[in-house]
Design a protein around this motif. Structure first.
Motif, mmCIF file in Angstrom:
data_model
loop_
_atom_site.group_PDB
_atom_site.id
_atom_site.type_symbol
_atom_site.label_atom_id
_atom_site.label_comp_id
_atom_site.label_asym_id
_atom_site.label_seq_id
_atom_site.Cartn_x
_atom_site.Cartn_y
_atom_site.Cartn_z
ATOM 1 N N ALA A 272 -11.258 7.010 3.475
ATOM 2 C CA ALA A 272 -10.109 6.245 3.952
ATOM 3 C C ALA A 272 -10.155 6.078 5.468
ATOM 4 O O ALA A 272 -9.630 5.115 5.996
ATOM 5 N N TYR B 113 -10.043 7.527 -3.833
ATOM 6 C CA TYR B 113 -10.850 7.490 -2.616
ATOM 7 C C TYR B 113 -10.810 8.862 -1.956
ATOM 8 O O TYR B 113 -9.725 9.381 -1.688
ATOM 9 N N GLY C 51 0.802 -1.214 0.000
ATOM 10 C CA GLY C 51 0.000 0.000 0.000
ATOM 11 C C GLY C 51 0.835 1.264 0.000
ATOM 12 O O GLY C 51 1.274 1.709 1.050
ATOM 13 N N LEU C 52 1.095 1.819 -1.162
ATOM 14 C CA LEU C 52 1.762 3.110 -1.273
ATOM 15 C C LEU C 52 0.715 4.121 -1.684
ATOM 16 O O LEU C 52 0.033 3.941 -2.690
ATOM 17 N N HIS C 53 0.595 5.182 -0.900
ATOM 18 C CA HIS C 53 -0.463 6.152 -1.141
ATOM 19 C C HIS C 53 0.062 7.572 -1.014
ATOM 20 O O HIS C 53 1.009 7.827 -0.276
ATOM 21 N N VAL D 166 -7.181 10.250 -1.672
ATOM 22 C CA VAL D 166 -6.104 9.290 -1.441
ATOM 23 C C VAL D 166 -5.851 8.609 -2.778
ATOM 24 O O VAL D 166 -6.763 8.065 -3.397
ATOM 25 N N LEU D 167 -4.606 8.680 -3.234
ATOM 26 C CA LEU D 167 -4.226 8.057 -4.504
ATOM 27 C C LEU D 167 -3.248 6.923 -4.223
ATOM 28 O O LEU D 167 -2.205 7.138 -3.609
ATOM 29 N N GLY D 168 -3.578 5.731 -4.668
ATOM 30 C CA GLY D 168 -2.676 4.595 -4.535
ATOM 31 C C GLY D 168 -1.806 4.487 -5.775
ATOM 32 O O GLY D 168 -2.278 4.689 -6.888
ATOM 33 N N TYR D 169 -0.526 4.194 -5.582
ATOM 34 C CA TYR D 169 0.364 4.102 -6.728
ATOM 35 C C TYR D 169 1.326 2.915 -6.668
ATOM 36 O O TYR D 169 2.275 2.837 -7.433
ATOM 37 N N ALA D 170 1.070 1.976 -5.797
ATOM 38 C CA ALA D 170 1.929 0.798 -5.712
ATOM 39 C C ALA D 170 1.862 0.008 -7.014
ATOM 40 O O ALA D 170 0.820 -0.115 -7.639
#
Length: 74
Positions: free
Chosen positions: A37, A32, A4-6, A49-53
């Motif tokens: 979150a 999100y 989880g990289l955010h 919240v932006l995930g980039y993993a």
């Protein structure tokens, strides 16, 4: 397995959380609202919240461009 990289992004204006999430999803981008979150859904907010993993730089750039389109639709 992606970890989880955010990143949290403050847009500087309030937006309809559900509307932005749906607009982004139509462009194959999942975002999100920050309130979601923390399990406190609100109708509006100013942060995402932006995930980039597990995404390449070109994929991140494309996602940001699509998100900008979604924001422009608001």
């Amino acid at each position: 397995l992606a970890a989880g990289l955010h990143a949290i992004v403050r847009l500087g204006f309030e937006f309809d959380s559900a509307q932005l999430a749906l607009s982004a999803l139509r462009r194959s981008v999942v975002v999100y609202p920050l309130s979601y979150a923390f399990l406190q859904p609100q109708a509006s907010g100013d942060s995402l919240v932006l995930g980039y993993a597990n995404l390449s730089e070109p994929a991140i750039e494309e996602g940001i461009a699509r998100l900008a389109e979604a924001i422009g639709e608001l």
